[in-house]
Design an enzyme around this catalytic site. Structure first.
Site, PDB file in Angstrom:
ATOM      1  CE  LYS A  54      -3.713  -2.453   2.530  1.00 11.43           C
ATOM      2  NZ  LYS A  54      -4.570  -2.899   3.563  1.00 11.43           N
ATOM      3  CD  GLN A  98      -3.385  -4.494   6.503  1.00 10.83           C
ATOM      4  OE1 GLN A  98      -3.408  -3.400   5.822  1.00 10.83           O
ATOM      5  NE2 GLN A  98      -3.837  -5.605   5.987  1.00 10.83           N
ATOM      6  CG  ASP A 121      -9.213  -0.314   5.075  1.00  9.89           C
ATOM      7  OD1 ASP A 121      -9.215  -0.841   3.920  1.00  9.89           O
ATOM      8  OD2 ASP A 121      -8.503  -0.842   5.959  1.00  9.89           O
TER       9      ASP A 121
HETATM   10  N1  GUN Z   1      -6.789  -7.168   6.144  1.00 11.47           N
HETATM   11  C1  GUN Z   1      -7.218  -7.876   5.095  1.00 11.47           C
HETATM   12  N2  GUN Z   1      -7.761  -7.179   4.048  1.00 11.47           N
HETATM   13  C2  GUN Z   1      -7.758  -5.952   4.538  1.00 11.47           C
HETATM   14  C3  GUN Z   1      -8.148  -4.335   4.225  1.00 11.47           C
HETATM   15  O1  GUN Z   1      -8.454  -4.419   2.964  1.00 11.47           O
HETATM   16  N3  GUN Z   1      -7.903  -3.625   5.046  1.00 11.47           N
HETATM   17  C4  GUN Z   1      -7.293  -3.595   6.254  1.00 11.47           C
HETATM   18  N4  GUN Z   1      -7.044  -2.609   7.143  1.00 11.47           N
HETATM   19  N5  GUN Z   1      -6.889  -4.825   6.788  1.00 11.47           N
HETATM   20  C5  GUN Z   1      -7.091  -5.700   5.939  1.00 11.47           C
END
Ligand code: GUN
Length: 295
Positions: A54, A98, A121
């Site tokens: 990211k 995350q 998110d």
């Molecule tokens: N864990 C698995 N997929 C995601 C996501 O799209 N965002 C976040 N923050 N954690 C995740």
């Protein structure tokens, strides 16, 4: 029928390019770069890798980015304090925490603490509610990426039977809600299956569009897929592979080798849904930064 590849890697690069061009034109006219922050708790290798992807994508698109890494022994109060600071920090347009968080932390409470304007998110209950009602708000990145992929490849969804395998809040539930909506992509008849579904194969065999997000390598075998189906594999599983230097490789939830020949379109792993998630997160962050510029 030989499955055509839904190339998420290339589509994501195209999108990131489009986003980078928009950022250039914003900064050229005196605007500020979008700024994403990512909160990473603990040492989970997969989470570290995802956050790394990211942040790298941010740099390529001309975004500012910040990683806030903390030990897995952080307290709930300390984590909520970080979220509160990010909510107030005017230099940050959007941020993510995350997941998964270490077991002693309450992720529901953390996600509820994120300011809705910065919830890129789309995990805050209000963002989820807005999505369910079709109100404006941030869509979660993985389902949004799947919709974009279907759209860019002009896959017909209208009236199709979509079977979703999985009921996570991150993928299964939101993609079911989105494909059911009167929208394009959308207007699917949706069946949602999960770990307690009886005779799973009876359902998956009826899918025009099969979306699988269960986290089990090669869970969907060729006898479970209808000839000509569109298959979207959301799984990212690390399995042993002594033939690789690293001793491991990534594989999806779908037995790609045997399923691909049967379907009309299929996403590979890696290079399918994963990169699309990143592009959607950048899109959300750009949107957050544009809304900030207005207010
Ligand atoms: N864990 C698995 N997929 C995601 C996501 O799209 N965002 C976040 N923050 N954690 C995740």
């Amino acid at each position: 029928m030989m499955g055509n590849i839904l190339d998420g890697k290339q589509t994501s690069l195209d999108l990131q390019d489009e986003i980078a061009r928009k950022v250039k034109s914003i900064t050229a006219s005196g605007g500020k770069k979008p700024h994403l922050a990512a909160v990473l708790i603990g040492n989970d290798a997969a989470s570290k890798a995802y956050v790394g992807h990211k942040i790298k994508a941010c740099a390529k698109a001309g975004f500012e980015s910040t990683i806030i890494s903390r030990d897995s022994n952080i307290s709930q109060t300390e984590l909520l304090q970080i979220v509160a600071e990010l909510n107030c920090d005017e230099s940050i347009d959007g941020f993510i925490v995350q997941l998964p968080l270490p077991d002693h932390l309450n992720s529901d409470e953390v996600l509820q603490a994120v300011s809705i304007e910065k919830d890129v998110d789309g995990f805050h209950p209000e963002s989820v509610g807005r999505m369910a009602l079709g109100l404006p708000g941030f869509l979660p990145a993985t389902p949004a990426g799947i919709l974009t992929l279907l759209k860019r490849y002009r896959i017909k969804t209208n009236g199709m039977h979509a079977v979703i395998v999985g009921r996570s809040d991150i993928v299964g539930n939101p993609i079911a809600a989105l494909l059911r909506k009167n929208a394009d992509p959308g207007n699917c008849t949706v069946t949602q299956c999960h770990s307690r579904t009886i005779n799973l194969r009876d359902h998956t065999l009826r899918a025009d569009i099969l979306i699988v997000a269960v986290g089990k390598p090669n869970f969907i075998t060729s006898d479970m897929v209808k000839e000509g189906a569109v298959v979207i594999d959301v799984g990212i599983n690390r399995i042993d592979d002594p033939s690789r230097k690293s001793g491991a490789r990534l594989t999806g939830d779908v037995d790609f080798e045997h399923v691909a020949p049967k379907c009309s379109w299929i996403t590979p792993v890696p290079g399918g849904v994963g990169p699309m998630t990143i592009a959607s997160l950048l899109e959300n962050t750009l949107q957050a930064s544009l809304s900030n510029a207005k207010s």
